[in-house]
Write a protein that holds these residues in place. Structure first.
Motif, PDB file in Angstrom:
ATOM      1  N   ILE A  29       0.864  -1.186   0.000  1.00 50.12           N
ATOM      2  CA  ILE A  29       0.000   0.000   0.000  1.00 50.12           C
ATOM      3  C   ILE A  29       0.897   1.231   0.000  1.00 50.12           C
ATOM      4  CG2 ILE A  29      -0.247  -0.077   2.542  1.00 50.12           C
ATOM      5  CD1 ILE A  29      -3.069   1.167   2.129  1.00 50.12           C
ATOM      6  N   THR A  30       0.547   2.205  -0.822  1.00 50.61           N
ATOM      7  CA  THR A  30       1.344   3.424  -0.901  1.00 50.61           C
ATOM      8  C   THR A  30       0.485   4.604  -0.472  1.00 50.61           C
ATOM      9  OG1 THR A  30       2.660   2.459  -2.655  1.00 50.61           O
ATOM     10  CG2 THR A  30       2.773   4.855  -2.426  1.00 50.61           C
ATOM     11  N   ILE A  31       1.007   5.337   0.492  1.00 49.55           N
ATOM     12  CA  ILE A  31       0.258   6.442   1.096  1.00 49.55           C
ATOM     13  C   ILE A  31       1.107   7.708   1.028  1.00 49.55           C
ATOM     14  CG2 ILE A  31      -0.742   7.276   3.286  1.00 49.55           C
ATOM     15  CD1 ILE A  31      -0.977   4.228   4.059  1.00 49.55           C
ATOM     16  N   GLU A  32       0.481   8.817   0.703  1.00 52.50           N
ATOM     17  CA  GLU A  32       1.188  10.102   0.727  1.00 52.50           C
ATOM     18  C   GLU A  32       0.719  10.929   1.914  1.00 52.50           C
ATOM     19  OE1 GLU A  32       2.009  10.989  -4.018  1.00 52.50           O
ATOM     20  OE2 GLU A  32       0.481  12.144  -2.950  1.00 52.50           O
ATOM     21  N   VAL A  33       1.673  11.425   2.678  1.00 50.78           N
ATOM     22  CA  VAL A  33       1.353  12.297   3.805  1.00 50.78           C
ATOM     23  C   VAL A  33       2.065  13.623   3.580  1.00 50.78           C
ATOM     24  CG1 VAL A  33       1.412  12.568   6.308  1.00 50.78           C
ATOM     25  CG2 VAL A  33       1.226  10.282   5.338  1.00 50.78           C
ATOM     26  N   GLY A  34       1.306  14.646   3.304  1.00 49.22           N
ATOM     27  CA  GLY A  34       1.885  15.971   3.077  1.00 49.22           C
ATOM     28  C   GLY A  34       2.383  16.586   4.380  1.00 49.22           C
ATOM     29  N   ASP A  35       3.459  17.349   4.268  1.00 48.45           N
ATOM     30  CA  ASP A  35       4.008  18.017   5.460  1.00 48.45           C
ATOM     31  C   ASP A  35       2.999  18.982   6.085  1.00 48.45           C
ATOM     32  OD1 ASP A  35       6.383  16.743   5.371  1.00 48.45           O
ATOM     33  OD2 ASP A  35       7.529  18.387   4.465  1.00 48.45           O
ATOM     34  N   LEU A  36       2.055  19.466   5.291  1.00 49.87           N
ATOM     35  CA  LEU A  36       1.088  20.443   5.797  1.00 49.87           C
ATOM     36  C   LEU A  36      -0.302  19.825   5.979  1.00 49.87           C
ATOM     37  CD1 LEU A  36       2.073  23.420   3.455  1.00 49.87           C
ATOM     38  CD2 LEU A  36       2.943  22.935   5.731  1.00 49.87           C
ATOM     39  N   SER A  37      -0.350  18.484   6.035  1.00 53.11           N
ATOM     40  CA  SER A  37      -1.662  17.825   6.083  1.00 53.11           C
ATOM     41  C   SER A  37      -2.253  17.791   7.486  1.00 53.11           C
ATOM     42  CB  SER A  37      -1.541  16.383   5.574  1.00 53.11           C
ATOM     43  OG  SER A  37      -0.730  15.630   6.456  1.00 53.11           O
ATOM     44  N   GLY A  38      -1.438  18.064   8.491  1.00 51.54           N
ATOM     45  CA  GLY A  38      -1.941  17.954   9.859  1.00 51.54           C
ATOM     46  C   GLY A  38      -1.776  16.550  10.407  1.00 51.54           C
ATOM     47  N   VAL A  39      -1.128  15.705   9.636  1.00 50.37           N
ATOM     48  CA  VAL A  39      -0.898  14.325  10.075  1.00 50.37           C
ATOM     49  C   VAL A  39       0.596  14.133  10.267  1.00 50.37           C
ATOM     50  CG1 VAL A  39      -1.179  11.884   9.498  1.00 50.37           C
ATOM     51  CG2 VAL A  39      -2.878  13.548   8.733  1.00 50.37           C
ATOM     52  N   GLU A  40       0.964  13.609  11.407  1.00 49.29           N
ATOM     53  CA  GLU A  40       2.364  13.347  11.696  1.00 49.29           C
ATOM     54  C   GLU A  40       2.707  12.003  11.059  1.00 49.29           C
ATOM     55  OE1 GLU A  40       5.596  14.728  12.538  1.00 49.29           O
ATOM     56  OE2 GLU A  40       3.936  15.938  13.343  1.00 49.29           O
ATOM     57  N   ALA A  41       3.526  12.026   9.999  1.00 48.10           N
ATOM     58  CA  ALA A  41       3.754  10.806   9.214  1.00 48.10           C
ATOM     59  C   ALA A  41       4.328   9.670  10.069  1.00 48.10           C
ATOM     60  CB  ALA A  41       4.675  11.110   8.039  1.00 48.10           C
ATOM     61  N   ASP A  42       5.246   9.997  10.956  1.00 47.47           N
ATOM     62  CA  ASP A  42       5.867   8.936  11.765  1.00 47.47           C
ATOM     63  C   ASP A  42       4.868   8.329  12.744  1.00 47.47           C
ATOM     64  OD1 ASP A  42       8.188   9.369  10.411  1.00 47.47           O
ATOM     65  OD2 ASP A  42       9.080  10.663  11.940  1.00 47.47           O
ATOM     66  N   ALA A  43       4.095   9.198  13.389  1.00 44.64           N
ATOM     67  CA  ALA A  43       3.090   8.709  14.348  1.00 44.64           C
ATOM     68  C   ALA A  43       2.044   7.879  13.618  1.00 44.64           C
ATOM     69  CB  ALA A  43       2.423   9.884  15.061  1.00 44.64           C
ATOM     70  N   PHE A  44       1.668   8.334  12.420  1.00 48.91           N
ATOM     71  CA  PHE A  44       0.689   7.600  11.625  1.00 48.91           C
ATOM     72  C   PHE A  44       1.245   6.223  11.252  1.00 48.91           C
ATOM     73  CE2 PHE A  44      -0.544   6.443   7.282  1.00 48.91           C
ATOM     74  CZ  PHE A  44      -1.878   6.136   7.512  1.00 48.91           C
ATOM     75  N   GLY A  45       2.523   6.183  10.850  1.00 48.90           N
ATOM     76  CA  GLY A  45       3.158   4.907  10.484  1.00 48.90           C
ATOM     77  C   GLY A  45       3.186   3.939  11.662  1.00 48.90           C
ATOM     78  N   SER A  46       3.511   4.471  12.848  1.00 48.94           N
ATOM     79  CA  SER A  46       3.546   3.612  14.040  1.00 48.94           C
ATOM     80  C   SER A  46       2.157   3.104  14.362  1.00 48.94           C
ATOM     81  CB  SER A  46       4.059   4.392  15.259  1.00 48.94           C
ATOM     82  OG  SER A  46       5.277   4.997  14.958  1.00 48.94           O
TER      83      SER A  46
END
Lengths: 113, 284
Positions: A29-46
């Motif tokens: 699965i490939t997901i894009e998380v923008g730096d300005l999306s309001g989502v913390e990419a690392d926390a989301f990954g964990s």
């Protein structure tokens, strides 16, 4: 810290799409998380790591691409990389700037079998 | 469960009508019919069943070979698209009934419930009002609201840290929202997570109080960027605290130049008339 709820959304979305295409398994699965999306990419990954057990994504390779934020100065129209929502224009120091990319949070693709 | 903030992974929550109890869990069984209209790019999707005939010792027989093939499904779909779609259905429901729906967000303790109590007491003689209360636990806020004279329904999010469009949709099955009402949705006290979840409101109202730091807008930019009005509550305490109102407004405006501000005190009533005028202005 809504990353857990969002991880649940991703698992549900993947499950629906797998059913729609009669896939037995999701390999990737490939997901894009923008730096300005309001989502913390690392926390989301964990969060996703912890929640995929026994779900359709249990054995999937998870690719999370962090996408840089892009801004356009409202005063001088300069386009620049925006590291956070308060970033001022590097040329004329004006802000706020218009967000011109890097606010996405989406599933790009699934590799299914 | 999320150990950092308590976000629910199972999505268990409960809706309490103060007069009848209904529990909803899990939330994934909601009744909204909705369609998906994403673009699907399927790369090489074809049938993979082949039949081969073989001859063994002069006897013909056939085998089915099913080759599992991999394929890429290109989605490019917003992860919050489901919530956004439901929010849009809620929004249409409100617009169709001329209901003004406002989503009240703030950190815990800024005085959202007190503002609502005063607002209901002042406006209920002339305006229909209903309230959806969101808290992790207890019916306390819904009870306070009903005492002040408006019907209320309580959503307990359990371990969840925000309301979402689906919870509001389900609450609307239990709460009678008359045509022409104002529907206040008091979100879970949290300036982070509720920012991302559209509920279908017409306007978002962020409440801060003068006992908080004036730098709050800078610390929680998403919430201030997505709001339309900022109520600055507890103005009666201004002589006793170091809160710099102009600075707070300046910070918030630097993030969202269109944000409006009203300084109020739910306790003394100061500024509340301006808030009522703002409400009246939304339905003109």
């Amino acid at each position: 810290m809504h990353e857990f709820s969002l991880a649940v959304e991703v698992i549900n979305l993947a499950q629906r799409e797998a059913e729609k295409s009669n896939a037995r398994e999701i390999k990737e699965i490939t997901i894009e998380v923008g730096d300005l999306s309001g989502v913390e990419a690392d926390a989301f990954g964990s969060a996703l790591d912890l929640l995929v057990k026994d779900s359709i994504l249990d054995h999937a390779v998870v690719n999370i691409h962090k996408m840089p934020g892009k801004g356009k100065c409202a005063a001088c129209n300069l386009e620049f990389e925006m590291t956070h929502r308060m970033a001022a224009c590097p040329k004329c120091r004006c802000f706020p700037s218009e967000i011109n990319g890097g606010d996405q949070f989406r599933v790009v693709s699934l590799l299914v079998e | 469960m999320c150990e950092t903030c308590g976000c629910s992974e199972s999505g268990e929550f409960k809706i309490h009508d103060l007069h009848h109890h209904h529990d909803h869990e899990p939330i994934h069984d909601h009744k909204h019919g909705h369609s998906h209209d994403h673009d699907h790019g399927y790369e090489h999707s074809h049938d993979h069943d082949h039949q081969h005939e073989h001859e063994h010792d002069g006897v013909f027989h056939s085998h089915d070979h099913d080759h599992p093939h991999q394929k890429v499904i290109n989605l490019n779909v917003d992860i919050l698209s489901d919530n956004n779609r439901l929010a849009q259905l809620n929004r249409r429901f409100f617009e169709g009934r001329k209901v003004l729906c406002l989503n009240l967000v703030s950190s815990p303790g800024s005085g959202k419930t007190s503002i609502l109590e005063k607002t209901i007491q002042a406006l209920i003689p002339t305006r229909k009002i209903a309230v959806i209360e969101g808290d992790q636990q207890t019916l306390l806020d819904a009870e306070r609201i009903e005492k002040s004279g408006a019907p209320a329904i309580q959503i307990n999010t359990g371990s969840g840290c925000h309301l979402d469009a689906r919870m509001v949709d389900l609450a609307l099955e239990k709460l009678e929202v008359e045509s022409g009402s104002i529907l206040f949705i008091e979100n879970v006290g949290n300036l982070v997570c509720p920012a991302m979840f559209d509920l279908g409101e017409a306007k978002r109202v962020v409440v801060i109080s003068v006992t908080e730091g004036e730098d709050k807008p800078l610390k929680y930019p998403y919430m201030f960027q997505s709001s339309h009005l900022c109520l600055i509550n507890k103005s009666d305490l201004l002589p006793y605290v170091d809160f710099d109102t102009e600075k707070a407004i300046g910070y918030a405006r630097s993030l969202n130049p269109k944000l409006e501000f009203i300084l109020v005190s739910a306790k003394t009533g100061e500024g509340m008339n301006l808030w009522y005028e703002w409400l009246a202005g939304q339905t003109k």
